[in-house]
Scaffold this motif. Structure first.
Motif, mmCIF file in Angstrom:
data_model
loop_
_atom_site.group_PDB
_atom_site.id
_atom_site.type_symbol
_atom_site.label_atom_id
_atom_site.label_comp_id
_atom_site.label_asym_id
_atom_site.label_seq_id
_atom_site.Cartn_x
_atom_site.Cartn_y
_atom_site.Cartn_z
ATOM 1 N N TYR A 191 0.824 -1.212 0.000
ATOM 2 C CA TYR A 191 0.000 0.000 0.000
ATOM 3 C C TYR A 191 0.858 1.263 0.000
ATOM 4 C CZ TYR A 191 -4.483 -2.361 1.021
ATOM 5 O OH TYR A 191 -5.635 -3.128 0.955
ATOM 6 N N GLN A 192 2.071 1.178 0.529
ATOM 7 C CA GLN A 192 2.925 2.356 0.653
ATOM 8 C C GLN A 192 3.673 2.706 -0.634
ATOM 9 O OE1 GLN A 192 5.493 1.882 4.110
ATOM 10 N NE2 GLN A 192 3.893 0.723 5.162
ATOM 11 N N HIS A 193 3.684 1.801 -1.611
ATOM 12 C CA HIS A 193 4.473 2.042 -2.818
ATOM 13 C C HIS A 193 4.080 3.335 -3.545
ATOM 14 C CE1 HIS A 193 5.786 -2.466 -3.280
ATOM 15 N NE2 HIS A 193 6.163 -1.918 -2.137
ATOM 16 N N PRO A 194 2.805 3.499 -3.934
ATOM 17 C CA PRO A 194 2.460 4.720 -4.677
ATOM 18 C C PRO A 194 2.674 6.018 -3.902
ATOM 19 C CG PRO A 194 0.848 3.015 -5.112
ATOM 20 C CD PRO A 194 1.695 2.524 -3.976
ATOM 21 N N PRO A 195 2.200 6.154 -2.650
ATOM 22 C CA PRO A 195 2.398 7.449 -1.984
ATOM 23 C C PRO A 195 3.863 7.809 -1.774
ATOM 24 C CG PRO A 195 1.449 5.835 -0.466
ATOM 25 C CD PRO A 195 1.367 5.246 -1.820
ATOM 26 N N LEU A 196 4.705 6.825 -1.459
ATOM 27 C CA LEU A 196 6.131 7.119 -1.304
ATOM 28 C C LEU A 196 6.763 7.485 -2.636
ATOM 29 C CD1 LEU A 196 7.202 4.355 1.248
ATOM 30 C CD2 LEU A 196 7.265 6.831 1.621
ATOM 31 N N ALA A 197 6.371 6.796 -3.700
ATOM 32 C CA ALA A 197 6.899 7.116 -5.026
ATOM 33 C C ALA A 197 6.500 8.531 -5.437
ATOM 34 C CB ALA A 197 6.390 6.106 -6.054
ATOM 35 N N GLN A 198 5.253 8.890 -5.187
ATOM 36 C CA GLN A 198 4.800 10.240 -5.530
ATOM 37 C C GLN A 198 5.564 11.298 -4.750
ATOM 38 O OE1 GLN A 198 0.469 8.574 -5.292
ATOM 39 N NE2 GLN A 198 0.285 10.650 -6.079
ATOM 40 N N LEU A 199 5.747 11.077 -3.457
ATOM 41 C CA LEU A 199 6.475 12.035 -2.635
ATOM 42 C C LEU A 199 7.914 12.178 -3.123
ATOM 43 C CD1 LEU A 199 6.377 13.874 -0.107
ATOM 44 C CD2 LEU A 199 7.183 11.895 1.217
ATOM 45 N N ALA A 200 8.535 11.069 -3.485
ATOM 46 C CA ALA A 200 9.914 11.116 -3.963
ATOM 47 C C ALA A 200 10.015 11.882 -5.276
ATOM 48 C CB ALA A 200 10.448 9.698 -4.126
ATOM 49 N N LEU A 201 9.121 11.618 -6.197
ATOM 50 C CA LEU A 201 9.129 12.328 -7.477
ATOM 51 C C LEU A 201 8.919 13.827 -7.268
ATOM 52 C CD1 LEU A 201 7.022 9.752 -9.501
ATOM 53 C CD2 LEU A 201 9.388 10.385 -10.034
ATOM 54 N N GLU A 202 8.002 14.155 -6.393
ATOM 55 C CA GLU A 202 7.720 15.567 -6.114
ATOM 56 C C GLU A 202 8.884 16.271 -5.429
ATOM 57 O OE1 GLU A 202 4.212 14.995 -3.859
ATOM 58 O OE2 GLU A 202 2.871 14.892 -5.601
ATOM 59 N N ASN A 203 9.771 15.479 -4.808
ATOM 60 C CA ASN A 203 10.949 16.043 -4.162
ATOM 61 C C ASN A 203 12.207 15.905 -5.030
ATOM 62 O OD1 ASN A 203 10.713 16.917 -1.020
ATOM 63 N ND2 ASN A 203 9.099 15.474 -1.572
ATOM 64 N N GLY A 204 11.993 15.662 -6.324
ATOM 65 C CA GLY A 204 13.103 15.681 -7.268
ATOM 66 C C GLY A 204 13.955 14.439 -7.311
#
Length: 384
Positions: free
Chosen positions: A78-91
């Motif tokens: 369940y944590q894969h998408p939200p962590l991936a999104q946060l990482a992408l948004e942080n460059g």
């Protein structure tokens, strides 16, 4: 940039395996500079095994610390998408362990974030695509050597797991923690390969048996029938309850049949396309002439390091990924379709009603069992 500074989020079975591969020099363009895990025992393991790395309790803190170029996400699903999104948004560049997520609506949000950051590499850990037999089979299908696909059958029952395995984590084998069983944990590779090789089915009828062989609430035994756009049919059977189990993929086309089993490809090659033979043959029983070929491959099966090396090469030089992160939705769509078919006791069409699947999954999560945390980590070496 000479080396990718990598942060690993989740240092359990898979995360520690990736770290060990990098430590062993299998990924020369990657250096682990940060790790994050909620378990103290895993943070202590990191202190001993990668003493130069910064250590965090939470993946969010690692992402925001500004110490990495990229992250590898190896947390519960369940944590894969939200962590991936946060990482992408942080460059940050992102590599996600399989599966892409638990439900397709969640993964579509992750894909949209990746699309909004096209300068960042977004990969999926589909290491079985590096296996020489599947790469060769992909090549043969694309070259038309099997003709048009008529039938596919995959019996993948060598995922044996003990009750101890399922008891090893509070999140394991629960709807709320893992989002499924054998389809979500063991079979994302095969579901990805199935869609990668044969395309996406258009209809699915599945039977997912929950807790058939173990004391768990999710599925550990699945049988699925599929129909494809061109009229081809397929069967997919999997379980974590069979020993010794089987891994046999058979694809029949109009020009022959190929069997992938025990690391070999055996091709029964027809001398004449069966569709031509059927209408022109004067005899009523004889099959087209055939020769059996042991298909040669390049023998390379590097698995996880190959995916990470391609990830680094893409970041550094723009080289091709093993699997773009957006491709993760395909196998997940198929898994979600199998669940939905079983839950509704009906054939479902793909793409599925994604909102209906989500709603039904959330209902299961409401009554998902609570398990006490058990601090166990297993080696995954040789299990894929």
């Amino acid at each position: 940039m000479e080396k990718i500074r990598l942060g690993v989020i989740g240092v359990g079975n898979m995360g520690s395996g990736h770290i060990n591969n990098i430590k062993a020099g299998k990924c020369p363009e990657i250096e682990v500079v940060a790790v994050a895990d909620r378990r103290e025992s895993r943070r202590e393991w990191c202190k001993e095994n990668i003493p130069t790395a910064q250590i965090f309790n939470e993946g969010e803190d690692l992402i925001k610390a500004g110490v990495c170029d990229a992250v590898l996400i190896a947390t519960p699903h369940y944590q894969h998408p939200p962590l991936a999104q946060l990482a992408l948004e942080n460059g940050l560049h992102v590599m996600v362990e399989k599966p892409a997520g638990v439900y397709t609506l969640q993964v579509r949000e992750m894909m949209a974030t990746a699309d909004a950051h096209p300068d960042k590499t977004f990969g999926m850990m589909f290491n079985q695509r590096t296996n020489c037999v599947y790469r060769k089979l992909k090549e043969m299908l694309e070259n038309g050597e099997l003709g048009e696909i008529k039938r596919v059958s995959w019996l993948i029952t060598d995922w044996y797991r003990t009750q101890n395995y399922y008891d090893s984590g509070a999140w394991r084998a629960t709807w709320a923690g893992e989002g499924g069983g054998v389809l979500m944990n063991q079979c994302p590779h095969q579901l990805d390969l199935l869609t990668w090789l044969c395309g996406m089915p258009k209809k699915v009828r599945a039977f997912c048996h929950a807790g058939k062989w173990h004391d768990i609430e999710v599925e550990d035994d699945v049988t699925c029938y599929m129909e494809f756009e061109n009229g081809a049919t397929g069967v997919f059977v999997t379980t974590t309850g069979d020993a010794p189990g089987t891994n046999r993929l058979e694809i029949t086309g109009t020009k022959g049949k190929i069997v992938c089993e025990k690391g070999e490809l055996i091709f029964d090659k027809l001398e004449v396309d069966e569709r031509e033979w059927c209408v022109k043959a004067e005899d009523g029983f004889h099959k087209p002439p055939m020769q059996t070929v042991n298909v040669e491959t390049d023998g390379e099966n590097i698995q996880h390091p190959a995916v990470l090396n391609a990830f680094a090469a893409n970041i550094l030089r723009g080289e091709k990924l093993v699997a773009d992160g957006r491709e993760g939705i395909n196998g997940l769509m198929l898994a979600n379709a199998m669940f939905l078919s079983s839950w509704t006791d009906a054939t479902v069409s793909l793409p599925i009603d994604e909102q209906k699947f989500y709603d039904m999954l959330m209902e299961k999560c409401k009554t998902s069992r609570h398990k006490e945390e058990v601090d166990k980590t297993f080696s995954t070496e040789g299990t894929y």
